[in-house]
Design a protein around this motif. Structure first.
Motif: not given
Ligand SMILES: *Cc1c(COP(=O)(O)O)cnc(C)c1O
Length: 366
Positions: A171-173, A176, A192, A202-204, A208
Motif C-alpha cells: 500500500n501507499a504507506e 513510502d 505499476s 490504500d493503494y498508491g 506522489s
C-alpha cells in the motif's frame, strides 16, 4: 596477450540469461481455445483506439514524432502530471531496459523481490549487472528483506506493484516506508503495470512518491488495458532521469499507430473504467469459486489470480493444467517463476471464468 578468439563473444552475463518464455498462446489445437495466459484485456481494445490506429494507415511513409509529444500531453492531462517528465517506449519493456542501461553497469546490483516480474533479472544481466533476490513472506514483497539486500553496489530496486504473477501489492504507506529506507543514490522503479485494475483504497500508484523525491520513477504500460499489440509503455520521473534516458532512447522508438492508439486509449476513461469493473467483478467471483476446495487463491489486485495447488498425486498444478488444456483453457504455468505448485489465470470473459471454475471444481471432485 590471450589467445585470439575464433568467434564473437557475448558480453559478460548475456549467456547466463535464460530466455524469457511468454505465456502459452496455443493449446491442444482444437481451435476453440481461450487464452488466459498473458493478462490481456478481456474486453478487447477501446473502439476509439482501434479507430485512431486505422486513421493513420494512409500515412505510413511518415516517421513518427520522435518524443511521442501528443501522447505525453494526453497522459499529462489524464494523470495531472508534467508531460516534460514522461518518456514513452515500445512497451514498458523498452522503458525498463533503457532505465537499466542508464544506471546499471558491469558488476552493479539490482534488487528484486523473489516472485517479481521475470524480465527484471534478464535486463539486469543484459546490462552486465547482478540480480539480487529478496525473499518474500507468503508471496508478498517484504520491505525489510528488500532493504537488507541493498549494498553499496545497488543501483536499482525493482518493484512491480501490484506484482505479477502473485497479484499482491504494497500500500501507499508501505511504499513510502520502502523508499524512506533506501539510500538516495538507489533508483526505485515502481512498475505499476496493473494500476488500472487496482481497487484497494490504500493503494498508491507512485505519482506522489515521484513528486516528492529525486530517485523514484513510475513505469506504466498500455499492454494490460487493450492494446498489447501496439507495444506502448511509459515512465514518469524526475527531470534528471528523463534527460538521461532520452539521451539513449532510439529517436523513433514508438510507432505512429502505437502513439495514435495509445493517445485515444489514454483519453477513453469510460472504457478503462468498464475494464476495471468487469475485472473486479470476475476476479472476486473466481477467487470465491476456487477458494477452499483444496486450492488457495492469492488475493489479487491485478487482472489475473495466482492459484496454488496441493502436493497430492493427481491434483497438482501440472495435473490441473492438463485438465484445463483438455477443456481448451490456456493458463500460465509458474515453474519458471519458482512457483511450480501455482497456475496464473488471467481474468477473461464471464463464459471463460465460468468454464475455468467448472473445470477446476470437476478436477478436484468438489
Ligand atoms: C505485462 C507487464 C509489463 C508490460 O510489459 P510491456 O512491455 O509494456 O508489454 C510490465 N511489467 C509487468 C509487471 C507486467 O506484468
Amino acid at each position: 596477450m590471450s589467445a585470439p578468439l575464433d568467434k564473437p563473444i557475448p558480453q559478460p552475463g548475456i549467456l547466463e540469461i535464460a530466455p524469457y518464455v511468454p505465456g502459452r498462446s496455443k493449446g491442444l489445437g482444437k481451435g476453440t481455445e481461450i487464452k488466459l495466459s498473458a493478462n490481456e484485456s478481456p474486453l478487447g481494445a477501446s473502439p476509439k483506439a482501434v479507430a485512431a490506429y486505422r486513421d493513420v494507415a494512409e500515412r505510413l511513409e511518415i516517421y513518427p514524432e520522435g518524443s511521442s509529444r501528443a501522447l505525453r500531453e494526453a497522459l499529462g492531462e489524464v494523470h495531472g502530471i508534467d508531460p516534460e517528465r514522461i518518456v514513452v517506449g515500445a512497451g514498458s519493456g523498452e522503458i525498463l531496459q533503457l532505465l537499466t542501461q542508464v544506471y546499471v553497469g558491469v558488476g552493479d546490483e539490482a534488487v528484486m523481490s523473489q516472485y517479481g516480474f521475470m524480465t527484471y533479472p534478464i535486463i539486469t544481466r543484459s546490462a552486465g549487472g547482478v540480480p539480487v533476490v529478496a525473499p518474500e513472506t507468503d508471496y508478498r514483497a517484504d520491505i525489510s528483506a528488500i532493504l537488507a539486500s541493498v549494498t553499496e553496489r545497488t543501483k536499482i530496486v525493482f518493484l512491480a506493484n501490484p506484482n505479477n504473477p502473485t497479484g499482491t501489492y504494497l500500500n501507499a504507506e508501505e511504499l513510502d516506508r520502502l523508499h524512506a529506507g533506501l539510500p538516495s543514490h538507489v533508483l526505485l522503479i515502481i512498475d505499476s503495470a496493473y494500476a488500472e485494475y487496482v481497487t484497494a483504497e490504500d493503494y498508491g500508484v507512485g505519482i506522489s512518491l515521484v513528486e516528492r523525491s529525486e530517485n523514484v520513477v513510475m513505469v506504466r504500460t498500455f499492454s494490460k488495458v487493450g492494446i498489447a499489440a501496439t507495444r506502448v509503455g511509459w515512465f514518469y520521473g524526475p527531470s534528471h532521469i528523463v534527460d538521461a534516458v532520452n539521451r539513449i532512447r532510439p529517436p523513433f522508438n514508438v510507432s505512429v499507430p502505437g502513439q495514435a492508439a495509445a493517445e485515444a486509449a489514454a483519453r477513453d476513461l469510460a472504457f478503462t473504467h468498464r475494464l476495471r469493473d468487469h475485472n473486479a467483478k470476475w476476479r472476486e467471483w473466481l477467487t470465491a469459486a476456487l477458494s477452499g476446495n483444496r486450492m488457495r487463491v492469492l488475493p489479487s489486485q491485478g487482472n489475473f489470480v495466482l492459484v496454488l495447488f496441493p502436493d497430492i498425486p493427481g491434483k497438482t498444478a501440472a495435473d490441473a493444467n492438463r485438465a484445463l488444456l483438455d477443456a481448451g483453457l490456456i493458463v500460465r504455468e509458474m515453474g519458471g517463476y519458482g512457483i511450480p505448485d501455482g497456475l496464473r489465470i488471467s481474468i477473461g470473459s464471464e463464459a471463460a471464468m465460468r468454464a475455468v471454475a467448472q473445470c477446476l471444481k470437476d478436477f478436484m471432485n468438489v
